[in-house]
Scaffold this motif. Structure first.
Motif, PDB file in Angstrom:
ATOM      1  N   PRO A   1      26.733  41.628  26.046  1.00 44.68           N
ATOM      2  CA  PRO A   1      25.438  41.119  26.506  1.00 44.68           C
ATOM      3  C   PRO A   1      24.479  42.236  26.916  1.00 44.68           C
ATOM      4  N   GLN A   2      25.021  43.302  27.532  1.00 47.50           N
ATOM      5  CA  GLN A   2      24.162  44.411  27.969  1.00 47.50           C
ATOM      6  C   GLN A   2      23.520  45.089  26.745  1.00 47.50           C
ATOM      7  N   GLY A   3      24.345  45.337  25.722  1.00 46.32           N
ATOM      8  CA  GLY A   3      23.833  45.949  24.494  1.00 46.32           C
ATOM      9  C   GLY A   3      22.815  45.053  23.806  1.00 46.32           C
ATOM     10  N   GLN A   4      23.072  43.741  23.781  1.00 51.77           N
ATOM     11  CA  GLN A   4      22.153  42.808  23.134  1.00 51.77           C
ATOM     12  C   GLN A   4      20.812  42.768  23.853  1.00 51.77           C
ATOM     13  N   THR A   5      20.852  42.872  25.169  1.00 50.11           N
ATOM     14  CA  THR A   5      19.608  42.874  25.951  1.00 50.11           C
ATOM     15  C   THR A   5      18.782  44.115  25.634  1.00 50.11           C
ATOM     16  N   VAL A   6      19.454  45.276  25.592  1.00 49.91           N
ATOM     17  CA  VAL A   6      18.745  46.521  25.260  1.00 49.91           C
ATOM     18  C   VAL A   6      18.169  46.420  23.848  1.00 49.91           C
ATOM     19  N   LEU A   7      18.962  45.896  22.904  1.00 43.68           N
ATOM     20  CA  LEU A   7      18.505  45.740  21.525  1.00 43.68           C
ATOM     21  C   LEU A   7      17.242  44.891  21.448  1.00 43.68           C
ATOM     22  N   LYS A   8      17.263  43.754  22.154  1.00 46.13           N
ATOM     23  CA  LYS A   8      16.120  42.836  22.137  1.00 46.13           C
ATOM     24  C   LYS A   8      14.871  43.529  22.679  1.00 46.13           C
ATOM     25  N   ASN A   9      15.055  44.254  23.783  1.00 43.95           N
ATOM     26  CA  ASN A   9      13.922  44.961  24.378  1.00 43.95           C
ATOM     27  C   ASN A   9      13.378  46.039  23.444  1.00 43.95           C
ATOM     28  N   LEU A  10      14.272  46.776  22.803  1.00 44.36           N
ATOM     29  CA  LEU A  10      13.834  47.830  21.881  1.00 44.36           C
ATOM     30  C   LEU A  10      13.022  47.228  20.742  1.00 44.36           C
ATOM     31  N   GLN A  11      13.499  46.103  20.194  1.00 50.78           N
ATOM     32  CA  GLN A  11      12.798  45.480  19.071  1.00 50.78           C
ATOM     33  C   GLN A  11      11.440  44.935  19.508  1.00 50.78           C
ATOM     34  N   GLN A  12      11.392  44.366  20.718  1.00 53.65           N
ATOM     35  CA  GLN A  12      10.110  43.866  21.231  1.00 53.65           C
ATOM     36  C   GLN A  12       9.117  45.001  21.444  1.00 53.65           C
ATOM     37  N   LEU A  13       9.656  46.196  21.728  1.00 56.29           N
ATOM     38  CA  LEU A  13       8.777  47.350  21.952  1.00 56.29           C
ATOM     39  C   LEU A  13       8.401  48.044  20.646  1.00 56.29           C
ATOM     40  N   GLY A  14       8.802  47.452  19.526  1.00 59.83           N
ATOM     41  CA  GLY A  14       8.362  47.984  18.241  1.00 59.83           C
ATOM     42  C   GLY A  14       9.400  48.799  17.480  1.00 59.83           C
ATOM     43  N   HIS A  15      10.583  48.990  18.069  1.00 60.49           N
ATOM     44  CA  HIS A  15      11.630  49.751  17.369  1.00 60.49           C
ATOM     45  C   HIS A  15      12.377  48.821  16.410  1.00 60.49           C
ATOM     46  N   LYS A  16      11.676  48.429  15.329  1.00 57.84           N
ATOM     47  CA  LYS A  16      12.229  47.441  14.402  1.00 57.84           C
ATOM     48  C   LYS A  16      13.395  48.002  13.590  1.00 57.84           C
ATOM     49  N   ASP A  17      13.486  49.323  13.496  1.00 61.13           N
ATOM     50  CA  ASP A  17      14.560  49.938  12.711  1.00 61.13           C
ATOM     51  C   ASP A  17      15.874  50.065  13.484  1.00 61.13           C
ATOM     52  N   VAL A  18      15.879  49.631  14.754  1.00 63.25           N
ATOM     53  CA  VAL A  18      17.131  49.615  15.513  1.00 63.25           C
ATOM     54  C   VAL A  18      17.821  48.278  15.263  1.00 63.25           C
ATOM     55  N   HIS A  19      19.047  48.319  14.738  1.00 61.78           N
ATOM     56  CA  HIS A  19      19.722  47.087  14.311  1.00 61.78           C
ATOM     57  C   HIS A  19      20.818  46.636  15.250  1.00 61.78           C
ATOM     58  N   ASP A  20      21.390  47.578  15.991  1.00 64.00           N
ATOM     59  CA  ASP A  20      22.447  47.167  16.907  1.00 64.00           C
ATOM     60  C   ASP A  20      22.580  48.193  18.024  1.00 64.00           C
ATOM     61  N   VAL A  21      22.931  47.709  19.206  1.00 63.88           N
ATOM     62  CA  VAL A  21      23.197  48.586  20.337  1.00 63.88           C
ATOM     63  C   VAL A  21      24.481  48.089  21.004  1.00 63.88           C
ATOM     64  N   ARG A  22      25.429  49.002  21.207  1.00 67.84           N
ATOM     65  CA  ARG A  22      26.674  48.632  21.902  1.00 67.84           C
ATOM     66  C   ARG A  22      26.815  49.595  23.082  1.00 67.84           C
ATOM     67  N   ILE A  23      27.120  49.043  24.237  1.00 67.97           N
ATOM     68  CA  ILE A  23      27.206  49.882  25.436  1.00 67.97           C
ATOM     69  C   ILE A  23      28.619  49.862  26.005  1.00 67.97           C
ATOM     70  N   GLY A  24      29.155  51.047  26.227  1.00 69.15           N
ATOM     71  CA  GLY A  24      30.493  51.162  26.803  1.00 69.15           C
ATOM     72  C   GLY A  24      30.479  52.116  27.979  1.00 69.15           C
ATOM     73  N   LYS A  25      31.667  52.545  28.390  1.00 67.85           N
ATOM     74  CA  LYS A  25      31.774  53.464  29.521  1.00 67.85           C
ATOM     75  C   LYS A  25      32.279  54.824  29.057  1.00 67.85           C
ATOM     76  N   TYR A  26      31.809  55.861  29.713  1.00 70.11           N
ATOM     77  CA  TYR A  26      32.266  57.227  29.459  1.00 70.11           C
ATOM     78  C   TYR A  26      32.843  57.745  30.779  1.00 70.11           C
ATOM     79  N   ILE A  27      34.095  58.166  30.744  1.00 73.21           N
ATOM     80  CA  ILE A  27      34.765  58.565  31.993  1.00 73.21           C
ATOM     81  C   ILE A  27      35.367  59.950  31.846  1.00 73.21           C
ATOM     82  N   GLU A  28      35.040  60.823  32.786  1.00 69.94           N
ATOM     83  CA  GLU A  28      35.679  62.140  32.837  1.00 69.94           C
ATOM     84  C   GLU A  28      36.682  62.144  33.976  1.00 69.94           C
TER      85      GLU A  28
END
Lengths: 78, 78
Positions: free
Chosen positions: B16-43
């Motif tokens: 859901p987090q990735g889908q929300t970012v994707l929707k916002n990017l597309q609404q802001l005109g980034h039509k060439d962005v097709h998918d966004v997936r968000i995960g965690k990075y841990i050191e």
């Protein structure tokens, strides 16, 4: 084209989530764990012709929307 | 020794987090962005003698405490 972005806290910035995990790990007996830092990993799928263009666009998006430049830094993961 | 772990959603699991970012990017005109997936990075900074041992320990910690094995998968980043 998929670009992988890693967003981390800038050095010196507190990471409460990482500190909580660290405390829990140590309480559970993992005494050899000295630090935990938690950031975000983002895969962006962009429909452009070259990798250079995709990375440039992904960095632009990261700078404007995915990272907080005051406390976070980001990089493209090869 | 620092081990880098990346935790992502398993294929087919909703992000859901990735889908929300994707929707916002597309609404802001980034039509060439097709998918966004968000995960965690841990050191994880572990005080052991070999890289193999550090990675083994980091994977064990990830499996038990950092990732939800029902919906997430994780890997060591070189």
């Amino acid at each position: 084209m998929t670009v992988k972005i890693i967003v981390t806290h800038k050095p010196g910035v507190l990471d409460p989530q990482g500190q909580t995990v660290l405390k829990n790990l140590q309480q559970l007996g993992h005494k050899d764990v000295h630090d935990v830092r938690i950031g975000k990993y983002i895969e962006i799928d962009i429909d452009v012709s070259s990798r250079e263009e995709a990375e440039k666009k992904a960095l632009e998006i990261s700078d404007k929307m995915l990272a907080n430049p005051v406390i976070e830094t980001f990089r493209v993961e090869p």
